[in-house]
Design a protein around this motif. Structure first.
Motif, PDB file in Angstrom:
ATOM      1  N   LEU A 108     -29.075   1.321  -5.557  1.00  0.00           N
ATOM      2  CA  LEU A 108     -27.705   1.829  -5.431  1.00  0.00           C
ATOM      3  C   LEU A 108     -27.750   3.094  -4.591  1.00  0.00           C
ATOM      4  O   LEU A 108     -28.491   4.029  -4.888  1.00  0.00           O
ATOM      5  CB  LEU A 108     -27.121   2.123  -6.812  1.00  0.00           C
ATOM      6  CG  LEU A 108     -25.635   2.475  -6.892  1.00  0.00           C
ATOM      7  CD1 LEU A 108     -24.776   1.387  -6.263  1.00  0.00           C
ATOM      8  CD2 LEU A 108     -25.230   2.694  -8.351  1.00  0.00           C
ATOM      9  N   GLY A 145     -22.756   5.977  -5.012  1.00  0.00           N
ATOM     10  CA  GLY A 145     -22.217   4.704  -5.454  1.00  0.00           C
ATOM     11  C   GLY A 145     -21.412   3.975  -4.393  1.00  0.00           C
ATOM     12  O   GLY A 145     -21.441   4.317  -3.214  1.00  0.00           O
ATOM     13  N   THR A 185     -20.408  -5.912  -6.660  1.00  0.00           N
ATOM     14  CA  THR A 185     -20.754  -4.766  -7.508  1.00  0.00           C
ATOM     15  C   THR A 185     -21.786  -5.157  -8.561  1.00  0.00           C
ATOM     16  O   THR A 185     -22.669  -4.361  -8.889  1.00  0.00           O
ATOM     17  CB  THR A 185     -19.506  -4.170  -8.200  1.00  0.00           C
ATOM     18  OG1 THR A 185     -18.980  -5.088  -9.165  1.00  0.00           O
ATOM     19  CG2 THR A 185     -18.429  -3.821  -7.181  1.00  0.00           C
ATOM     20  N   TYR A 209     -24.848  -3.092  -9.897  1.00  0.00           N
ATOM     21  CA  TYR A 209     -24.371  -2.336 -11.064  1.00  0.00           C
ATOM     22  C   TYR A 209     -23.889  -3.358 -12.103  1.00  0.00           C
ATOM     23  O   TYR A 209     -22.778  -3.877 -11.983  1.00  0.00           O
ATOM     24  CB  TYR A 209     -23.243  -1.405 -10.618  1.00  0.00           C
ATOM     25  CG  TYR A 209     -22.676  -0.519 -11.705  1.00  0.00           C
ATOM     26  CD1 TYR A 209     -23.444   0.497 -12.280  1.00  0.00           C
ATOM     27  CD2 TYR A 209     -21.363  -0.687 -12.127  1.00  0.00           C
ATOM     28  CE1 TYR A 209     -22.913   1.313 -13.267  1.00  0.00           C
ATOM     29  CE2 TYR A 209     -20.826   0.130 -13.109  1.00  0.00           C
ATOM     30  CZ  TYR A 209     -21.604   1.119 -13.671  1.00  0.00           C
ATOM     31  OH  TYR A 209     -21.066   1.926 -14.646  1.00  0.00           O
TER      32      TYR A 209
END
Length: 289
Positions: A69, A73, A100, A104
């Motif tokens: 990442l 972010g 995403t 994450y």
């Protein structure tokens, strides 16, 4: 581009990143936001989510799996959806998706509400955990304000004014953008920090748990300035690109990895934990004058 307006101000916000583009005073046509000149820094007010700052090696581990990442972010580079809108308020929302989840592994709704009232723009971050497991995240602001503001003034005519006397060390950043383990004495029984461009030659000024909840940009040569209020944000970054005509005042609920971070997301300093269905809200605001 979404525009909010009242008698005093007109605010423009892009759907990409739900990023403030302009805060314009109607009576004087004075612009308070940085131009976004890419020769120095091409952004204006990116939102930092689901991390603030950089991870050690741009990696973290969660439930035994390693993820990559990038700094600050992904939210700042994604298109938000406008889910509510009025003449002086708007709500932008971002929902987890296939992209995403690759970097994450949490289900969420991340919303940003902008409200314009008189000469103040309020920014509220709403985070909801829509998954079945606890969610770990950070969130922060990165608005860049023009300095100098008034014609005929220069960068060094301005200063930062804290609303409380501060005795606060700054936390140095390594070459890789990680927080060193020991602070350096910096603000010593003062509420004033004169601005000069070499102040930022070694990256951002990073503070933890300031006594103040307001920081203003002021000059004794002009009536024009602004105040950022940031209740409930335990970390603060103050930054400018090298020799650029702006200053970022950055309230953070989160911070970059330390140089000795172990890489476990749940152990990371500044992470906020949300149980399934739980909500998180934080508001900062900027008042211009």
């Amino acid at each position: 581009m979404i525009r909010l307006s009242n008698e005093k101000l007109t605010v423009s916000i892009a759907e990409k990143g739900a990023e403030i583009q302009s805060i314009l005073r109607n009576d004087t046509n004075l612009e308070y936001m940085w131009s976004g000149n890419p020769d120095f820094w091409g952004k204006k007010s990116p939102v930092l989510f689901p991390i603030v700052g950089g991870l050690l090696g741009n990696k973290y581990t969660y439930n035994g799996n390693e993820y990559t990442l990038g700094r600050h972010g992904f939210a700042r580079d994604m298109n938000f959806v406008v889910t509510e809108q009025g003449p002086d308020s708007v709500l932008f929302s971002l929902i987890d998706n296939e992209d995403t989840l690759k970097v994450y592994p949490f289900h969420f709704i991340f919303s940003i509400r902008y409200v314009l009232e008189e000469n103040t723009l309020s920014v509220t971050y709403h985070v909801k955990n829509t998954g079945d497991d606890s969610m770990y995240f950070s969130v922060g602001a990165h608005p860049a304000f023009r300095v100098p503001l008034a014609e005929g003034s220069s960068f060094t005519d301005y200063y930062l004014e804290f609303n409380q006397p501060e005795n606060a060390g700054k936390w140095p950043l390594s070459a890789g953008g990680q927080i060193e383990t020991t602070p350096v004495p910096f603000l010593q029984n003062t509420n004033k920090l004169p601005l000069h461009k070499p102040l930022f030659y070694e990256d951002a000024l990073v503070f933890k748990n300031l006594a103040s909840n307001k920081i203003s940009i002021k000059s004794d040569l002009t009536i024009y300035g602004l105040t950022v209020q940031f209740d409930g944000f335990p970390y603060m970054g103050i930054w400018s690109a090298k020799d650029a005509d702006f200053v970022c005042i950055e309230p953070w609920c989160g911070i970059a990895d330390a140089v000795n971070a172990n890489g476990q997301l749940s152990d990371k300093e500044g992470m906020n934990a949300l149980h399934p269905g739980q909500l998180f809200d934080r508001t900062w605001s900027v008042t211009v004058y």
